[in-house]
Scaffold this motif. Sequence first.
Motif, PDB file in Angstrom:
ATOM      1  N   GLY A 728       0.768  -1.168  -0.103  1.00  0.00           N
ATOM      2  CA  GLY A 728      -0.005  -0.153   0.019  1.00  0.00           C
ATOM      3  C   GLY A 728       0.783   1.338  -0.065  1.00  0.00           C
ATOM      4  N   LYS A 729       2.207   1.055   0.155  1.00  0.00           N
ATOM      5  CA  LYS A 729       2.897   2.150   0.113  1.00  0.00           C
ATOM      6  C   LYS A 729       3.070   2.964  -1.156  1.00  0.00           C
ATOM      7  CE  LYS A 729       5.741   1.864   4.062  1.00  0.00           C
ATOM      8  NZ  LYS A 729       7.089   2.083   4.884  1.00  0.00           N
ATOM      9  N   GLY A 730       3.045   2.036  -2.165  1.00  0.00           N
ATOM     10  CA  GLY A 730       3.370   2.789  -3.548  1.00  0.00           C
ATOM     11  C   GLY A 730       2.331   2.354  -4.651  1.00  0.00           C
ATOM     12  N   THR A 731       2.036   3.008  -5.659  1.00  0.00           N
ATOM     13  CA  THR A 731       0.977   2.907  -6.607  1.00  0.00           C
ATOM     14  C   THR A 731       1.633   3.126  -7.878  1.00  0.00           C
ATOM     15  OG1 THR A 731      -0.768   3.611  -5.315  1.00  0.00           O
ATOM     16  CG2 THR A 731      -1.248   3.514  -7.503  1.00  0.00           C
ATOM     17  N   LEU A 732       1.664   2.157  -8.896  1.00  0.00           N
ATOM     18  CA  LEU A 732       1.989   2.296 -10.190  1.00  0.00           C
ATOM     19  C   LEU A 732       0.970   2.402 -11.125  1.00  0.00           C
ATOM     20  CD1 LEU A 732       4.553   2.480 -11.971  1.00  0.00           C
ATOM     21  CD2 LEU A 732       4.380  -0.100 -12.121  1.00  0.00           C
ATOM     22  N   SER A 733       0.719   3.360 -11.777  1.00  0.00           N
ATOM     23  CA  SER A 733      -0.492   3.669 -12.638  1.00  0.00           C
ATOM     24  C   SER A 733       0.056   3.697 -14.212  1.00  0.00           C
ATOM     25  CB  SER A 733      -1.395   4.795 -12.428  1.00  0.00           C
ATOM     26  OG  SER A 733      -1.493   4.815 -11.167  1.00  0.00           O
ATOM     27  N   MET A 734      -0.662   3.150 -15.119  1.00  0.00           N
ATOM     28  CA  MET A 734      -0.341   3.760 -16.630  1.00  0.00           C
ATOM     29  C   MET A 734      -1.725   4.094 -17.283  1.00  0.00           C
ATOM     30  SD  MET A 734       2.101   0.336 -17.521  1.00  0.00           S
ATOM     31  CE  MET A 734       1.134  -0.738 -16.492  1.00  0.00           C
ATOM     32  N   ASN A 735      -1.920   4.901 -17.856  1.00  0.00           N
ATOM     33  CA  ASN A 735      -2.854   5.421 -18.546  1.00  0.00           C
ATOM     34  C   ASN A 735      -2.838   6.220 -19.859  1.00  0.00           C
ATOM     35  OD1 ASN A 735      -3.039   8.415 -18.105  1.00  0.00           O
ATOM     36  ND2 ASN A 735      -3.201   7.788 -15.846  1.00  0.00           N
ATOM     37  N   LEU A 775       5.495   8.144   1.991  1.00  0.00           N
ATOM     38  CA  LEU A 775       6.418   8.226   3.140  1.00  0.00           C
ATOM     39  C   LEU A 775       5.866   8.735   4.407  1.00  0.00           C
ATOM     40  CD1 LEU A 775       9.167  10.343   1.113  1.00  0.00           C
ATOM     41  CD2 LEU A 775       8.948   7.954   1.289  1.00  0.00           C
ATOM     42  N   GLY A 776       6.611   8.152   5.459  1.00  0.00           N
ATOM     43  CA  GLY A 776       6.018   8.466   6.742  1.00  0.00           C
ATOM     44  C   GLY A 776       5.491   7.143   7.384  1.00  0.00           C
ATOM     45  N   GLN A 777       6.294   6.441   8.307  1.00  0.00           N
ATOM     46  CA  GLN A 777       5.753   5.335   8.910  1.00  0.00           C
ATOM     47  C   GLN A 777       4.293   5.385   9.586  1.00  0.00           C
ATOM     48  OE1 GLN A 777       8.589   3.612  11.400  1.00  0.00           O
ATOM     49  NE2 GLN A 777       9.537   2.320   9.767  1.00  0.00           N
ATOM     50  N   SER A 778       4.286   6.696  10.197  1.00  0.00           N
ATOM     51  CA  SER A 778       2.760   6.552  11.191  1.00  0.00           C
ATOM     52  C   SER A 778       1.826   6.482  10.123  1.00  0.00           C
ATOM     53  CB  SER A 778       3.108   8.104  11.806  1.00  0.00           C
ATOM     54  OG  SER A 778       3.067   9.204  10.948  1.00  0.00           O
ATOM     55  N   GLN A 779       1.805   7.279   9.002  1.00  0.00           N
ATOM     56  CA  GLN A 779       0.626   7.252   8.236  1.00  0.00           C
ATOM     57  C   GLN A 779       0.682   5.810   7.636  1.00  0.00           C
ATOM     58  OE1 GLN A 779       0.547   9.897   4.763  1.00  0.00           O
ATOM     59  NE2 GLN A 779      -0.837   8.918   3.858  1.00  0.00           N
ATOM     60  N   PHE A 780       1.361   4.934   7.143  1.00  0.00           N
ATOM     61  CA  PHE A 780       0.969   3.713   6.689  1.00  0.00           C
ATOM     62  C   PHE A 780       0.604   2.800   7.841  1.00  0.00           C
ATOM     63  CE2 PHE A 780       3.002  -0.552   5.967  1.00  0.00           C
ATOM     64  CZ  PHE A 780       1.856  -1.010   4.908  1.00  0.00           C
ATOM     65  N   GLN A 781       1.204   2.883   9.006  1.00  0.00           N
ATOM     66  CA  GLN A 781       0.883   1.803   9.965  1.00  0.00           C
ATOM     67  C   GLN A 781      -0.550   2.384  10.454  1.00  0.00           C
ATOM     68  OE1 GLN A 781       3.930   2.658  12.903  1.00  0.00           O
ATOM     69  NE2 GLN A 781       5.320   1.306  11.836  1.00  0.00           N
ATOM     70  N   ARG A 782      -0.815   3.654  10.831  1.00  0.00           N
ATOM     71  CA  ARG A 782      -2.159   4.035  11.082  1.00  0.00           C
ATOM     72  C   ARG A 782      -3.219   3.581  10.089  1.00  0.00           C
ATOM     73  NH1 ARG A 782      -0.532   8.137  12.665  1.00  0.00           N
ATOM     74  NH2 ARG A 782      -0.731   9.498  11.200  1.00  0.00           N
ATOM     75  N   GLU A 783      -2.890   3.856   8.763  1.00  0.00           N
ATOM     76  CA  GLU A 783      -3.762   3.202   7.641  1.00  0.00           C
ATOM     77  C   GLU A 783      -4.293   1.963   7.937  1.00  0.00           C
ATOM     78  OE1 GLU A 783      -5.742   4.869   4.187  1.00  0.00           O
ATOM     79  OE2 GLU A 783      -4.276   5.640   5.539  1.00  0.00           O
ATOM     80  N   GLU A 784      -3.365   1.090   8.305  1.00  0.00           N
ATOM     81  CA  GLU A 784      -3.859  -0.343   8.663  1.00  0.00           C
ATOM     82  C   GLU A 784      -4.766  -0.453   9.830  1.00  0.00           C
ATOM     83  OE1 GLU A 784      -0.842  -2.929   9.266  1.00  0.00           O
ATOM     84  OE2 GLU A 784       0.371  -2.403   7.376  1.00  0.00           O
TER      85      GLU A 784
END
Length: 798
Positions: A728-735, A775-784
């Motif tokens: 969930g930290k990264g998103t790869l998009s093609m359009n 970026l930012g561990q707090s955001q990712f962990q809190r997202e869960e």
Amino acid sequence: MFLFLLICSSASFAQITGRITNTTHTSIPYCNVILIKASDSTLVTGTTTDTSGAFQLEIKSAGMFRILVTYVGYAKYYSPVISISENTRTYDAGTLPLESGHQLKNLVIVAEKPFMEHQLDRTVYNIESSIISAGNNALEILKKLPGVNVDNSDGITIRGKSGVLIMMDGKTTYMSVQDVANYLKSLDASQIEKIEIITNPSAKYDASGNAIINIILKKDKNMGFNAQVTGTLRQSVYSGAGTGFNANYRTRHFNFFGSYNLGDGTNATYWEQENQYSVPGKPVNLISDRSYSATTGVYHNGRLGMDYSIDKRQTIGVAGECFIGNTNMRTATSTNIYNGGSSPDSTLSRVGNNHSLMQRFTGNLNYTFKIDSLGRELSANADVVSFNSTLLETDVTDYGYASPLLQQSPSTLKFSFPSQLSIMAAKLDYVQPLGKNTKLETGIKGSQVSSDNPSQYWNVIQGVDVNDAGKTNHFIYNENIFAGYINFSRKFSERVDAQLGLRAENTQGHGTQTLTDSSVKQNYLNLFPSAFLSWRMDSFNTLNFSYSRRIDRPDYGSLNPFPVYLSQYNYSMGNPLLVPQIGDNVELTHVYKNILTTSLGYLYMVNVFSENIHQDDITHITYHTTDNLSNYQAYNLLVSLTLHPTRWWTIMPAVNGFHDHYYGIFQGSNYTKAGYTVITNINNSFNFKKGWGGEVTFFYRSENINSTVVNDPFYFVDMGIRKIIAHGKGTLSMNGSDIFWSNRVTATQVFQNVNYHSLNYDDSRRFRITLTWKLGQSQFQREEKRKSAEEELNRVKK
């Protein structure tokens, strides 16, 4: 004095505080704390604990409540019943312990908001939830929204209504149509949280604009440091790239935020025009222009700000924004002149080299004071805007004639268009509840605008720049607007809400052409009433009625009378005699289960803006300008759906049909023109397993009437795929945008002596690859951790 007395009267503000720990008395940060009614578990409010596990809930009425605490890996906790009386100021819930529950290993829960949400007075599009937005800029995103149309001149209409006001984070941008377009092109979609479409604004908003598009930029609400970095590679006729980031650092009292975007690349534009000149007794003459331009630019867009919570009731904020665009444009134009024959009698070939620099700086100071728990609130905003631009162009024209006796040497024309625009604006808003179900809102605003636009032309003769006094000019425009409003709203029952509003605006404008010693003055007062009624018929159906009067003042570029030459026979210029267009708009909207929305509207306008072509049949010179046309009325119908054929497929079709009718005295003649237009927008969203997703968007617009101009039908198709990576930290998009390169607009004007046809398109077929990283561990962990109560928190009335 009335405002002062209202603000100074006292009222209570109830707060519930406490701390969340586990069974070993260790604090638990970032868990969800929700306040519910003890009688029926109805959601009241919610928050999350800070780094020390502490929380604070603010409530606005007395009653019996319970606290619900949720956190991944722990069992839900329900507190005993809490009694809050009218005299309660604070309540300490103490330490609330959570017991360990079933631990879920390696679980990442991703919850996304729907792309489109219907609210009482607006439609909200959650851009950060859209795949197709990756790598696009803000202007390209607007083209995809139901009921919104962006033409090839970057003009924006909503449901057929022109004069759209663009706002950023609820603040007016104070820019012309072209300046807004350039700014939106520089704003990457990764920095946009959502876009609000307000088709019938209340008296609280500036009366300018027939509709409002409010672009909300991202500002992370999580504690600690959080950031997002985006990189894009683009390929169309030319290649390009862009990169940007937005960051946030939030503590208990401070919130620092900023963003930066860098974009570069080359864009191509194609334009064709044909004019017929008919003089009685003479053969039909024809002038045909074809132009190709390539614009290479580097764009910088930065934003920096800070919010400081003085206490739980007061917040002060400051923000600044900077936009710099440095472009070079090379244009090649070929003009063929036919004097009644099938072969051109003469040909003009023009090569133009243009360099421009645009700089825009914005500063904002804001203050909010939540006076008490009853809802009294005072807010103040002050804005300063400085916009500077320079343009220097050199055009070299070669002449070719069928007769060798008419040959002439190439000519060189140079011109410079510097522009300085400064804006100062301030407003004060106040909210006063009048009982439990009634509210009064009032406010005042003042703004001052100064625009300085010198222009200079030179003919280059034997290498020497010679001033062209016939084209050189200097236009200065100053404008002051003073406004005040009052809104009265009442909740008559659980099903019926109503609001009445009135806004008054006094406008004082003064434009001067210094070299011709001529000026235009305007001083007028307008009243703008508004009315809203909402009836929740049952749990599935809601009926909304709205009315408002709006004004659309000419942008500063449209008032500037300087000519901008496309060729020796074709130029465009502003009109300092333009007066504002004023419209009355009525809408009736029905919403069924937030699935089906049907809206029926009527718009009547006077002095409507009309982009027109004027020509001289003797000199064969044509110029484009904006005039006022007497009357305009339109009926429109919008039907939009949100369907879920399968668990992984969401389809949102929208059909907008409207009937336009322009009529009145125009250029000394009676004029009338009417016709139907249908706009179809179908957005398909696919969410597959393992982080895969995709979107397909289809847009079609039928033949359309714009005052004296008829535009032919066109369509485009956009497609995109996405893969969520790194938990969930990264998103790869093609359009791909406009993958069939079909977004090409042809226009025809046949009125009086004008017989004009044009074709205009650019390199709208673009393919992009975009990588976004959080970026930012707090955001990712809190997202869960916080998603377990995401649905409940989203239902909290903000």
